[in-house]
Design a protein around this motif. Structure first.
Motif, PDB file in Angstrom:
ATOM      1  N   ARG A 291      33.325  38.786  39.782  1.00 14.49           N
ATOM      2  CA  ARG A 291      33.895  38.580  38.442  1.00 14.49           C
ATOM      3  C   ARG A 291      33.957  37.091  38.109  1.00 14.49           C
ATOM      4  O   ARG A 291      33.574  36.679  36.998  1.00 14.49           O
ATOM      5  CB  ARG A 291      35.294  39.180  38.363  1.00 14.49           C
ATOM      6  N   SER A 292      34.420  36.284  39.039  1.00 12.69           N
ATOM      7  CA  SER A 292      34.531  34.847  38.799  1.00 12.69           C
ATOM      8  C   SER A 292      33.173  34.223  38.504  1.00 12.69           C
ATOM      9  O   SER A 292      33.029  33.393  37.595  1.00 12.69           O
ATOM     10  CB  SER A 292      35.174  34.153  40.002  1.00 12.69           C
TER      11      SER A 292
ATOM     12  N   GLU B 186      39.291  43.421  46.045  1.00 16.43           N
ATOM     13  CA  GLU B 186      38.809  42.157  46.610  1.00 16.43           C
ATOM     14  C   GLU B 186      37.288  42.164  46.799  1.00 16.43           C
ATOM     15  O   GLU B 186      36.669  41.102  46.927  1.00 16.43           O
ATOM     16  CB  GLU B 186      39.488  41.875  47.956  1.00 16.43           C
TER      17      GLU B 186
ATOM     18  N   THR C 270      36.217  40.516  43.200  1.00 17.90           N
ATOM     19  CA  THR C 270      36.853  39.385  42.512  1.00 17.90           C
ATOM     20  C   THR C 270      35.942  38.158  42.426  1.00 17.90           C
ATOM     21  O   THR C 270      35.914  37.468  41.394  1.00 17.90           O
ATOM     22  CB  THR C 270      38.172  39.014  43.212  1.00 17.90           C
ATOM     23  N   THR C 271      35.202  37.885  43.485  1.00 21.88           N
ATOM     24  CA  THR C 271      34.294  36.731  43.432  1.00 21.88           C
ATOM     25  C   THR C 271      33.155  36.981  42.458  1.00 21.88           C
ATOM     26  O   THR C 271      32.748  36.072  41.712  1.00 21.88           O
ATOM     27  CB  THR C 271      33.731  36.412  44.826  1.00 21.88           C
TER      28      THR C 271
ATOM     29  N   ARG D  86      41.822  47.300  38.014  1.00 21.95           N
ATOM     30  CA  ARG D  86      42.471  47.774  39.242  1.00 21.95           C
ATOM     31  C   ARG D  86      43.416  48.900  38.849  1.00 21.95           C
ATOM     32  O   ARG D  86      44.448  48.674  38.227  1.00 21.95           O
ATOM     33  CB  ARG D  86      43.221  46.636  39.921  1.00 21.95           C
TER      34      ARG D  86
END
Length: 285
Positions: free
Chosen positions: A242-243, A236, A239-240, A256
């Motif tokens: 990556r986006s 986590e 993830t942002t 992961r």
């Protein structure tokens, strides 16, 4: 030479390799000052080569930004140098010596040094790759999204990077947080020199500056980001980022892995190490 062979055998055993240690290349090392301050030092690892210019790998150690040392990379640095790369394991100012952005400034200065001294060192300026673990992974990610001109890198590998210091701070304050997560919360405060409480007018700009996802733009360096499923710096964290990178058209892979390996421990698994080597080779061409 005997010491080098023993080092190679130990590394091979830790990664599950087999084969004769007689194949170990002779790797030379030296320490380079890229700034006037004592922490602004990096160790160069190089095996003999006929090539005038070679891809370079900048290794950035972890340690909650308040500990760790470039020497922790010794075995991996020697192996990478034996594969034909010029390898530079760098130190940077720790949080007890200076707060953010000193750490980012130092790794950026290390990259700038490689660019400015490329001819002398034999570095291919267009093929400088950064790899960092944990706190060093966050610094590698910062290089990916903020490096420009003489501080630009070609690609990065970030292992267990603390890419969301705010998440690290908040997770450490939750009920049931383990020792490592609570320690990360303390480390974020030491890094910033303040507690990142919501919209603190003094601390929030520092937090934003230390968060890679806040700086993503088109043309940033490609990134391979790896977390383990059960480690304290979870997926986590990235993830942002990556986006944001995907939205900007920047190549990014977020993996992961099963288990709880953290940071440099990830490279002790032969399969993981092979994947990292393939990523590096792809962008070092």
């Amino acid at each position: 030479m005997r010491v080098l062979l023993v080092t190679f055998v130990m590394l091979a055993a830790s990664l599950g390799w087999t084969g004769s240690a007689q194949a170990a290349p002779k790797v030379q090392t030296k320490t380079i000052a890229f700034g006037k301050l004592k922490p602004q030092r990096m160790d160069m690892y190089a095996a003999p080569s006929a090539k005038k210019k070679r891809p370079a790998i900048l290794l950035i150690h972890g340690g909650y930004w308040w500990g760790g040392d470039k020497g922790h990379w010794k075995a991996i640095a020697r192996d990478l140098a034996g594969r034909g790369y010029l390898v530079f394991a760098t130190n940077y100012r720790l949080s007890q010596q200076a707060v953010w952005p000193a750490q980012s400034d130092d790794v950026g200065a290390a990259v700038t040094y490689l660019h400015k001294n490329a001819k002398k060192l034999g570095v291919n300026q267009r093929r400088i790759i950064a790899m960092g673990t944990s706190a060093g992974g966050q610094l590698a990610s910062i290089l990916a999204v903020r490096g420009t001109g003489s501080s630009r890198v070609r690609a990065v590998v970030a292992l267990s990077p603390v890419n969301s210091p705010l998440e690290g701070y908040e997770a450490g304050g939750r009920d049931g947080a383990d020792t490592y997560t609570r320690k990360l919360r303390q480390a974020v405060v030491k890094l910033l020199g303040c507690a990142p409480v919501f919209q603190d007018p003094d601390c929030w700009p520092l937090l934003t500056d230390a968060t890679p996802e806040e700086h993503v733009t088109q043309g940033d360096a490609p990134a391979l980001i790896i977390h383990s499923a059960k480690e304290f710096v979870g997926v986590e964290q990235s993830t942002t980022l990556r986006s944001e990178m995907r939205a900007a058209g920047v190549p990014v892979t977020l993996r992961r892995l099963p288990g709880a390996l953290h940071g440099g421990e990830i490279l002790k698994n032969k399969k993981n190490y092979t994947q990292v080597l393939k990523w590096i080779a792809k962008w070092a061409k």
